[in-house]
Structure formats: structure tokens, C-alpha cells
Design an enzyme around this catalytic site. Sequence first.
Site, PDB file in Angstrom:
ATOM      1  CG  HIS A   1     -34.378  -1.102  24.472  1.00 18.49           C
ATOM      2  ND1 HIS A   1     -35.499  -0.326  24.448  1.00 18.49           N
ATOM      3  CD2 HIS A   1     -33.963  -1.128  25.762  1.00 18.49           C
ATOM      4  CE1 HIS A   1     -35.756   0.116  25.673  1.00 18.49           C
ATOM      5  NE2 HIS A   1     -34.830  -0.352  26.491  1.00 18.49           N
ATOM      6  CG  PHE A   2     -38.302  -3.967  24.639  1.00 17.03           C
ATOM      7  CD1 PHE A   2     -37.827  -4.809  25.622  1.00 17.03           C
ATOM      8  CD2 PHE A   2     -38.709  -2.701  25.011  1.00 17.03           C
ATOM      9  CE1 PHE A   2     -37.772  -4.408  26.946  1.00 17.03           C
ATOM     10  CE2 PHE A   2     -38.654  -2.293  26.335  1.00 17.03           C
ATOM     11  CZ  PHE A   2     -38.183  -3.141  27.304  1.00 17.03           C
TER      12      PHE A   2
END
Length: 155
Positions: free
Chosen positions: A57-58
Site C-alpha cells: 500500500h504505497f
Amino acid sequence: MTEEATVLESADIHKIMALLPHRYPFLMVDRIVDIQGDRRAVGIKNVTANEPHFLGHFPSAPVMPGVLIIEGMAQTAGAICTLATGGGTPQLVYFMTIDNAKFRKPVVPGDRLEYHVVQTKKRGNIWRFDCVAKVDEAKVAEATVSAMLVPRDPV
């Protein structure tokens, strides 16, 4: 306030694991610092960079997924339900609905999330809670969640 609620006023991870069936990596509450019977509670999650969701996630700018913030609020609510029904009774708390979810600010590694959960309705085995997640007193997310208590299957 019940005797069980007094025990949970300062619940560490071991007490929380005795109340909730969740385990790593899905346990989203590290501590419950305040609980007032079956009416309200404040749960804490220390967000660290080595949590598995940050790998995808990023990764270059990690942000905690909003669904996990809501899960943490729901788990704090679940601790209220479990404790209010005896703590050791053979019941599970199933998350039913999410309403009015809003995300205000990103949550990143190093943040200390506070889940403020207030029961707004209880009818039979269905409970409803207004929840707010905060970091440094700033609101980062909010939602209304409901849960149902169901008998645990004997194993």
C-alpha cells in the site's frame, strides 16, 4: 461499571487477545485505555513501518488502508460487546455494516491511532456504534458500524 469493565480499563494485548478471536496480522488494537461498561471505549493502535500492509500500500509513501482503520474501530467495539456479555461466554461478534465512513487524513507509520467508540443502540444481539479515529487529537476517520453477537460453534 461492571467488574469486567474495571479489569479492561487498562487492557494490554494479552487481555485483548482473550476477548477477541483476531490475531496478527489482523489484530488492529494494541491496547484499550478506557472502557465505560457497554457504552464507550478508547482503543489504541501503534502504527509501525513493518506491518505487512505497507509492503503493497504505497511502499514509497506508506499509508494505512482505510479499511484497516475501520476494522480497528470495529474491534474496539467488539471488545465492548464481548466484555458486556461476560467476556468468556461462547459468542462471536460479527461485523455487519459500515455507514457514513469518512477518511479525513492519511495515517502513516509512527502514528498512534486512537479509536473512540460509543454505543448508540443495542437491540437484542445487534449493537450499533459511532466511531472516530484520531491521531494527535485530529480526526482521521469516522464511521458508524454495527455488529451481531452469535453463538460460537462448539469445537
